[in-house]
Write a protein that holds these residues in place. Sequence first.
Motif, PDB file in Angstrom:
ATOM      1  N   ILE A 111      15.857  28.342 -40.113  1.00 19.80           N
ATOM      2  CA  ILE A 111      17.205  28.807 -40.422  1.00 19.80           C
ATOM      3  C   ILE A 111      17.363  29.047 -41.923  1.00 19.80           C
ATOM      4  CG2 ILE A 111      18.393  27.730 -38.476  1.00 19.80           C
ATOM      5  CD1 ILE A 111      19.025  25.361 -40.275  1.00 19.80           C
ATOM      6  N   PRO A 112      18.246  29.966 -42.296  1.00 16.78           N
ATOM      7  CA  PRO A 112      18.541  30.161 -43.723  1.00 16.78           C
ATOM      8  C   PRO A 112      19.437  29.036 -44.230  1.00 16.78           C
ATOM      9  CG  PRO A 112      19.926  31.593 -42.403  1.00 16.78           C
ATOM     10  CD  PRO A 112      18.974  30.930 -41.445  1.00 16.78           C
ATOM     11  N   VAL A 113      19.285  28.705 -45.501  1.00 21.14           N
ATOM     12  CA  VAL A 113      20.137  27.676 -46.100  1.00 21.14           C
ATOM     13  C   VAL A 113      21.379  28.345 -46.671  1.00 21.14           C
ATOM     14  CG1 VAL A 113      20.307  25.868 -47.842  1.00 21.14           C
ATOM     15  CG2 VAL A 113      18.131  26.257 -46.657  1.00 21.14           C
TER      16      VAL A 113
ATOM     17  N   GLY B 265      22.753  29.326 -33.704  1.00 24.90           N
ATOM     18  CA  GLY B 265      22.951  30.274 -34.799  1.00 24.90           C
ATOM     19  C   GLY B 265      23.999  29.846 -35.799  1.00 24.90           C
ATOM     20  N   SER B 266      24.132  28.528 -36.002  1.00 22.40           N
ATOM     21  CA  SER B 266      25.090  28.002 -36.972  1.00 22.40           C
ATOM     22  C   SER B 266      24.358  27.191 -38.037  1.00 22.40           C
ATOM     23  CB  SER B 266      26.138  27.120 -36.273  1.00 22.40           C
ATOM     24  OG  SER B 266      26.847  27.857 -35.309  1.00 22.40           O
ATOM     25  N   PRO B 267      23.667  27.862 -38.955  1.00 25.90           N
ATOM     26  CA  PRO B 267      22.894  27.146 -39.972  1.00 25.90           C
ATOM     27  C   PRO B 267      23.733  26.283 -40.889  1.00 25.90           C
ATOM     28  CG  PRO B 267      23.076  29.473 -40.529  1.00 25.90           C
ATOM     29  CD  PRO B 267      23.594  29.328 -39.137  1.00 25.90           C
ATOM     30  N   GLY B 268      25.000  26.670 -41.099  1.00 26.37           N
ATOM     31  CA  GLY B 268      25.879  25.885 -41.955  1.00 26.37           C
ATOM     32  C   GLY B 268      26.124  24.500 -41.389  1.00 26.37           C
ATOM     33  N   VAL B 269      26.304  24.425 -40.074  1.00 28.32           N
ATOM     34  CA  VAL B 269      26.515  23.134 -39.421  1.00 28.32           C
ATOM     35  C   VAL B 269      25.210  22.340 -39.404  1.00 28.32           C
ATOM     36  CG1 VAL B 269      27.172  21.976 -37.272  1.00 28.32           C
ATOM     37  CG2 VAL B 269      28.396  24.025 -38.012  1.00 28.32           C
ATOM     38  N   ALA B 270      24.092  23.018 -39.131  1.00 26.97           N
ATOM     39  CA  ALA B 270      22.794  22.343 -39.024  1.00 26.97           C
ATOM     40  C   ALA B 270      22.388  21.680 -40.333  1.00 26.97           C
ATOM     41  CB  ALA B 270      21.727  23.347 -38.587  1.00 26.97           C
ATOM     42  N   THR B 271      22.434  22.413 -41.434  1.00 28.08           N
ATOM     43  CA  THR B 271      22.026  21.849 -42.724  1.00 28.08           C
ATOM     44  C   THR B 271      23.150  21.028 -43.354  1.00 28.08           C
ATOM     45  OG1 THR B 271      22.658  23.935 -43.789  1.00 28.08           O
ATOM     46  CG2 THR B 271      20.346  23.648 -43.222  1.00 28.08           C
ATOM     47  N   GLY B 272      24.392  21.476 -43.183  1.00 24.02           N
ATOM     48  CA  GLY B 272      25.519  20.740 -43.735  1.00 24.02           C
ATOM     49  C   GLY B 272      25.629  19.355 -43.130  1.00 24.02           C
ATOM     50  N   ASN B 273      25.272  19.217 -41.862  1.00 19.15           N
ATOM     51  CA  ASN B 273      25.304  17.929 -41.187  1.00 19.15           C
ATOM     52  C   ASN B 273      24.390  16.923 -41.883  1.00 19.15           C
ATOM     53  OD1 ASN B 273      25.595  15.894 -39.176  1.00 19.15           O
ATOM     54  ND2 ASN B 273      23.794  16.682 -38.122  1.00 19.15           N
ATOM     55  N   VAL B 274      23.175  17.359 -42.218  1.00 25.21           N
ATOM     56  CA  VAL B 274      22.197  16.458 -42.848  1.00 25.21           C
ATOM     57  C   VAL B 274      22.594  16.135 -44.291  1.00 25.21           C
ATOM     58  CG1 VAL B 274      19.810  16.270 -43.673  1.00 25.21           C
ATOM     59  CG2 VAL B 274      20.282  17.132 -41.375  1.00 25.21           C
ATOM     60  N   VAL B 275      22.874  17.170 -45.075  1.00 26.69           N
ATOM     61  CA  VAL B 275      23.243  16.954 -46.477  1.00 26.69           C
ATOM     62  C   VAL B 275      24.533  16.139 -46.567  1.00 26.69           C
ATOM     63  CG1 VAL B 275      23.939  18.083 -48.631  1.00 26.69           C
ATOM     64  CG2 VAL B 275      22.062  19.032 -47.271  1.00 26.69           C
TER      65      VAL B 275
END
Length: 316
Positions: free
Chosen positions: A262-264, A62-72
């Motif tokens: 997940i939401p961005v 439940g940590s979308p910031g880490v999930a998407t931030g990691n890739v970007v």
Amino acid sequence: MLIVFLITGLVLLLVGGDLFVRGSVSIAQRLGVSPLLIGLTLVGFGTSTPELVTSLQAALAGSPGVATGNVVGSNIANILLILGLAAVLKPVLVDGGALKRDGLALAVSALLCLGVTMSGVLDRLSGVVFLAGLAGYLGFAIWQERRAVTAKAGITVDPGPPVKPADRPLMAGLMTLGGLALVILGASLLIDGAVGLATRFGISETIIGLSIVAIGTSLPELITSVIAALRGQSDVAFGNVVGSNIYNVLGILGVTALVQPIPVPPEIMAVDIWVMLGATAALIILARTGHRINRTEGALMLAGYAGYTAWLASQI
């Protein structure tokens, strides 16, 4: 303890990723798999395993910031930090024919990422589109090989780390499984430490994902590219970054979205995705002009990353 979790997680990701790539490449070589296929699949996915497992576990936690931030964040660091550093050490040469295929794939993946990001949600349909795009890219690369195109026609080709022929199948299998287990454990500790620090100090999870987690999971690419540059294999450094960025978007975000939509985070939609797109455009333009990235251009890339990092720090 949170800092210990963070550091231990990064170390396990590095060690596990290296073992996983070495073991899987050894098995593939024994099975007679071509160097191109090894480079595009096992090595490509293997060096991106830390990002994949980290983003996937972050999404499930439940940590979308880490999930998407990691890739970007990883894609930004790969271009501005890693390739910039490699170019400063030694000018990076670019094969013109290679750029036509892999440069196009890089541009398309970045634009797809922009489109999905602006929609505000990383859903399963996006995951299917991303993975289909990756399959198409790999299929085209394999088709090129069968058309007797030389290995140099693909800049992402890298047969991986040297593996001694004497490596036993059992040892190779244990290295592969053990490496994967270490990566999974390391990603879990990294997520716990990152999210814990964000909560304790009131820092956005997205900022943590874009900075500490992104740089940490990009360390395999950093080490590989720097070593390649020092050895005069600048084309490997370039291909390593381009291939990794393609995998990060199409493979990692694709799998993550398919498993757990997940939401961005709005922060990424507002600034970071545009930084990634700008860095990608700059990379392609620099690669096409003169088919090399010189030391001055590398220094400018490093300065750009320093400015971006300073901006992230100002958001804390």
